[in-house]
Design a protein around this motif. Structure first.
Motif, PDB file in Angstrom:
ATOM      1  N   GLU A  19       0.837  -1.190   0.000  1.00  0.00           N
ATOM      2  CA  GLU A  19       0.000   0.000   0.000  1.00  0.00           C
ATOM      3  C   GLU A  19       0.874   1.242   0.000  1.00  0.00           C
ATOM      4  O   GLU A  19       1.747   1.386   0.840  1.00  0.00           O
ATOM      5  CB  GLU A  19      -0.901   0.004   1.230  1.00  0.00           C
ATOM      6  CG  GLU A  19      -1.784   1.215   1.318  1.00  0.00           C
ATOM      7  CD  GLU A  19      -2.733   1.161   2.500  1.00  0.00           C
ATOM      8  OE1 GLU A  19      -3.425   2.160   2.713  1.00  0.00           O
ATOM      9  OE2 GLU A  19      -2.779   0.144   3.197  1.00  0.00           O
ATOM     10  N   PRO A  20       0.659   2.146  -0.937  1.00  0.00           N
ATOM     11  CA  PRO A  20       1.430   3.386  -0.952  1.00  0.00           C
ATOM     12  C   PRO A  20       1.130   4.215   0.294  1.00  0.00           C
ATOM     13  O   PRO A  20       0.011   4.227   0.795  1.00  0.00           O
ATOM     14  CB  PRO A  20       0.936   4.110  -2.200  1.00  0.00           C
ATOM     15  CG  PRO A  20       0.268   3.074  -3.026  1.00  0.00           C
ATOM     16  CD  PRO A  20      -0.258   2.051  -2.066  1.00  0.00           C
ATOM     17  N   SER A  21       2.118   4.910   0.763  1.00  0.00           N
ATOM     18  CA  SER A  21       1.932   5.789   1.914  1.00  0.00           C
ATOM     19  C   SER A  21       1.135   7.020   1.499  1.00  0.00           C
ATOM     20  O   SER A  21       1.006   7.335   0.309  1.00  0.00           O
ATOM     21  CB  SER A  21       3.294   6.228   2.457  1.00  0.00           C
ATOM     22  OG  SER A  21       3.942   7.056   1.508  1.00  0.00           O
ATOM     23  N   CYS A  22       0.625   7.723   2.501  1.00  0.00           N
ATOM     24  CA  CYS A  22      -0.058   8.990   2.220  1.00  0.00           C
ATOM     25  C   CYS A  22       0.923   9.976   1.595  1.00  0.00           C
ATOM     26  O   CYS A  22       0.564  10.713   0.677  1.00  0.00           O
ATOM     27  CB  CYS A  22      -0.642   9.563   3.512  1.00  0.00           C
ATOM     28  SG  CYS A  22      -2.166   8.752   4.053  1.00  0.00           S
ATOM     29  N   ALA A  23       2.176   9.973   2.069  1.00  0.00           N
ATOM     30  CA  ALA A  23       3.178  10.891   1.531  1.00  0.00           C
ATOM     31  C   ALA A  23       3.401  10.651   0.041  1.00  0.00           C
ATOM     32  O   ALA A  23       3.408  11.588  -0.762  1.00  0.00           O
ATOM     33  CB  ALA A  23       4.486  10.748   2.304  1.00  0.00           C
ATOM     34  N   LYS A  24       3.557   9.404  -0.337  1.00  0.00           N
ATOM     35  CA  LYS A  24       3.799   9.061  -1.743  1.00  0.00           C
ATOM     36  C   LYS A  24       2.574   9.392  -2.590  1.00  0.00           C
ATOM     37  O   LYS A  24       2.698   9.930  -3.691  1.00  0.00           O
ATOM     38  CB  LYS A  24       4.151   7.582  -1.861  1.00  0.00           C
ATOM     39  CG  LYS A  24       4.547   7.159  -3.244  1.00  0.00           C
ATOM     40  CD  LYS A  24       5.039   5.728  -3.271  1.00  0.00           C
ATOM     41  CE  LYS A  24       5.511   5.373  -4.674  1.00  0.00           C
ATOM     42  NZ  LYS A  24       6.036   4.011  -4.737  1.00  0.00           N
ATOM     43  N   THR A  25       1.400   9.080  -2.080  1.00  0.00           N
ATOM     44  CA  THR A  25       0.165   9.359  -2.809  1.00  0.00           C
ATOM     45  C   THR A  25      -0.006  10.859  -3.021  1.00  0.00           C
ATOM     46  O   THR A  25      -0.337  11.311  -4.123  1.00  0.00           O
ATOM     47  CB  THR A  25      -1.047   8.782  -2.055  1.00  0.00           C
ATOM     48  OG1 THR A  25      -0.848   7.374  -1.885  1.00  0.00           O
ATOM     49  CG2 THR A  25      -2.339   9.024  -2.798  1.00  0.00           C
ATOM     50  N   CYS A  49      -4.925  12.943   4.480  1.00  0.00           N
ATOM     51  CA  CYS A  49      -4.907  11.528   4.116  1.00  0.00           C
ATOM     52  C   CYS A  49      -4.722  10.652   5.350  1.00  0.00           C
ATOM     53  O   CYS A  49      -5.410   9.648   5.521  1.00  0.00           O
ATOM     54  CB  CYS A  49      -3.776  11.288   3.111  1.00  0.00           C
ATOM     55  SG  CYS A  49      -3.528   9.568   2.632  1.00  0.00           S
ATOM     56  N   GLN A  50      -3.803  11.044   6.215  1.00  0.00           N
ATOM     57  CA  GLN A  50      -3.512  10.235   7.401  1.00  0.00           C
ATOM     58  C   GLN A  50      -4.709  10.190   8.350  1.00  0.00           C
ATOM     59  O   GLN A  50      -5.004   9.144   8.929  1.00  0.00           O
ATOM     60  CB  GLN A  50      -2.277  10.772   8.128  1.00  0.00           C
ATOM     61  CG  GLN A  50      -1.746   9.832   9.179  1.00  0.00           C
ATOM     62  CD  GLN A  50      -1.324   8.489   8.597  1.00  0.00           C
ATOM     63  OE1 GLN A  50      -0.535   8.418   7.666  1.00  0.00           O
ATOM     64  NE2 GLN A  50      -1.845   7.406   9.153  1.00  0.00           N
ATOM     65  N   VAL A  51      -5.418  11.303   8.501  1.00  0.00           N
ATOM     66  CA  VAL A  51      -6.613  11.319   9.348  1.00  0.00           C
ATOM     67  C   VAL A  51      -7.642  10.345   8.795  1.00  0.00           C
ATOM     68  O   VAL A  51      -8.222   9.542   9.530  1.00  0.00           O
ATOM     69  CB  VAL A  51      -7.203  12.749   9.449  1.00  0.00           C
ATOM     70  CG1 VAL A  51      -8.612  12.724  10.017  1.00  0.00           C
ATOM     71  CG2 VAL A  51      -6.301  13.634  10.292  1.00  0.00           C
ATOM     72  N   GLN A  52      -7.869  10.391   7.490  1.00  0.00           N
ATOM     73  CA  GLN A  52      -8.837   9.495   6.865  1.00  0.00           C
ATOM     74  C   GLN A  52      -8.395   8.040   7.016  1.00  0.00           C
ATOM     75  O   GLN A  52      -9.192   7.171   7.368  1.00  0.00           O
ATOM     76  CB  GLN A  52      -9.008   9.850   5.392  1.00  0.00           C
ATOM     77  CG  GLN A  52     -10.112   9.074   4.723  1.00  0.00           C
ATOM     78  CD  GLN A  52     -10.421   9.603   3.339  1.00  0.00           C
ATOM     79  OE1 GLN A  52      -9.792  10.536   2.852  1.00  0.00           O
ATOM     80  NE2 GLN A  52     -11.400   9.019   2.691  1.00  0.00           N
ATOM     81  N   GLN A  53      -7.124   7.778   6.797  1.00  0.00           N
ATOM     82  CA  GLN A  53      -6.619   6.415   6.930  1.00  0.00           C
ATOM     83  C   GLN A  53      -6.768   5.913   8.368  1.00  0.00           C
ATOM     84  O   GLN A  53      -7.160   4.768   8.588  1.00  0.00           O
ATOM     85  CB  GLN A  53      -5.152   6.370   6.506  1.00  0.00           C
ATOM     86  CG  GLN A  53      -4.576   4.974   6.549  1.00  0.00           C
ATOM     87  CD  GLN A  53      -3.227   4.922   5.865  1.00  0.00           C
ATOM     88  OE1 GLN A  53      -3.129   5.192   4.681  1.00  0.00           O
ATOM     89  NE2 GLN A  53      -2.197   4.581   6.615  1.00  0.00           N
ATOM     90  N   ASP A  54      -6.481   6.762   9.340  1.00  0.00           N
ATOM     91  CA  ASP A  54      -6.618   6.374  10.751  1.00  0.00           C
ATOM     92  C   ASP A  54      -8.064   6.018  11.092  1.00  0.00           C
ATOM     93  O   ASP A  54      -8.320   5.069  11.833  1.00  0.00           O
ATOM     94  CB  ASP A  54      -6.121   7.488  11.675  1.00  0.00           C
ATOM     95  CG  ASP A  54      -4.606   7.661  11.619  1.00  0.00           C
ATOM     96  OD1 ASP A  54      -3.902   6.776  11.084  1.00  0.00           O
ATOM     97  OD2 ASP A  54      -4.127   8.707  12.115  1.00  0.00           O
ATOM     98  N   ILE A  55      -9.004   6.781  10.568  1.00  0.00           N
ATOM     99  CA  ILE A  55     -10.424   6.494  10.809  1.00  0.00           C
ATOM    100  C   ILE A  55     -10.775   5.111  10.279  1.00  0.00           C
ATOM    101  O   ILE A  55     -11.411   4.311  10.955  1.00  0.00           O
ATOM    102  CB  ILE A  55     -11.324   7.575  10.165  1.00  0.00           C
ATOM    103  CG1 ILE A  55     -11.182   8.891  10.925  1.00  0.00           C
ATOM    104  CG2 ILE A  55     -12.786   7.119  10.129  1.00  0.00           C
ATOM    105  CD1 ILE A  55     -11.805  10.085  10.228  1.00  0.00           C
ATOM    106  N   TYR A  56     -10.327   4.811   9.055  1.00  0.00           N
ATOM    107  CA  TYR A  56     -10.624   3.514   8.453  1.00  0.00           C
ATOM    108  C   TYR A  56      -9.902   2.381   9.176  1.00  0.00           C
ATOM    109  O   TYR A  56     -10.443   1.290   9.297  1.00  0.00           O
ATOM    110  CB  TYR A  56     -10.288   3.512   6.971  1.00  0.00           C
ATOM    111  CG  TYR A  56     -11.138   4.460   6.155  1.00  0.00           C
ATOM    112  CD1 TYR A  56     -12.460   4.721   6.501  1.00  0.00           C
ATOM    113  CD2 TYR A  56     -10.631   5.099   5.046  1.00  0.00           C
ATOM    114  CE1 TYR A  56     -13.241   5.587   5.761  1.00  0.00           C
ATOM    115  CE2 TYR A  56     -11.414   5.965   4.296  1.00  0.00           C
ATOM    116  CZ  TYR A  56     -12.710   6.206   4.655  1.00  0.00           C
ATOM    117  OH  TYR A  56     -13.486   7.062   3.917  1.00  0.00           O
TER     118      TYR A  56
END
Length: 97
Positions: A19-25, A49-56
């Motif tokens: 999975e690509p990181s938020c930074a790379k995306t 992106c990181q906030v959204q990923q943390d929620i999921y």
């Protein structure tokens, strides 16, 4: 022994697709001038992106939302700029950039 283990495990990781990181995306999105985003700074994009990923992730690694977000980031990494700008990876419920 440790090198042998890494040599055996590394190809499995490549086959499964990392999975690509938020930074790379975010760098991919912001480097593509054809893509219109509401953010202009990599740091702002990464934080969002990181906030959204943390929620999921809080929903569980096997949640539908978590898997869809992973697929969104993979799509962005594997798709040409013009196709991204044309909506190739767009998902109204997930696309926060």
């Amino acid at each position: 022994m440790r090198l042998l283990t890494l040599a055996l495990v590394a190809p499995i990781g490549l086959l499964m697709g990392c999975e690509p990181s938020c930074a790379k995306t975010c760098r991919t999105l912001l480097d593509c001038e054809a893509v219109e985003t509401s953010v202009t700074e990599v740091e702002e994009c990464e934080a969002s992106c990181q906030v959204q990923q943390d929620i999921y992730e809080d929903m569980g690694d096997d949640s539908v939302e978590r898997e869809a977000f992973k697929e969104l980031k993979q799509c962005i990494q594997s798709t040409e700029c013009d196709a991204i700008a044309a909506g190739e990876c767009y998902d109204e419920e997930l696309y926060i950039w």
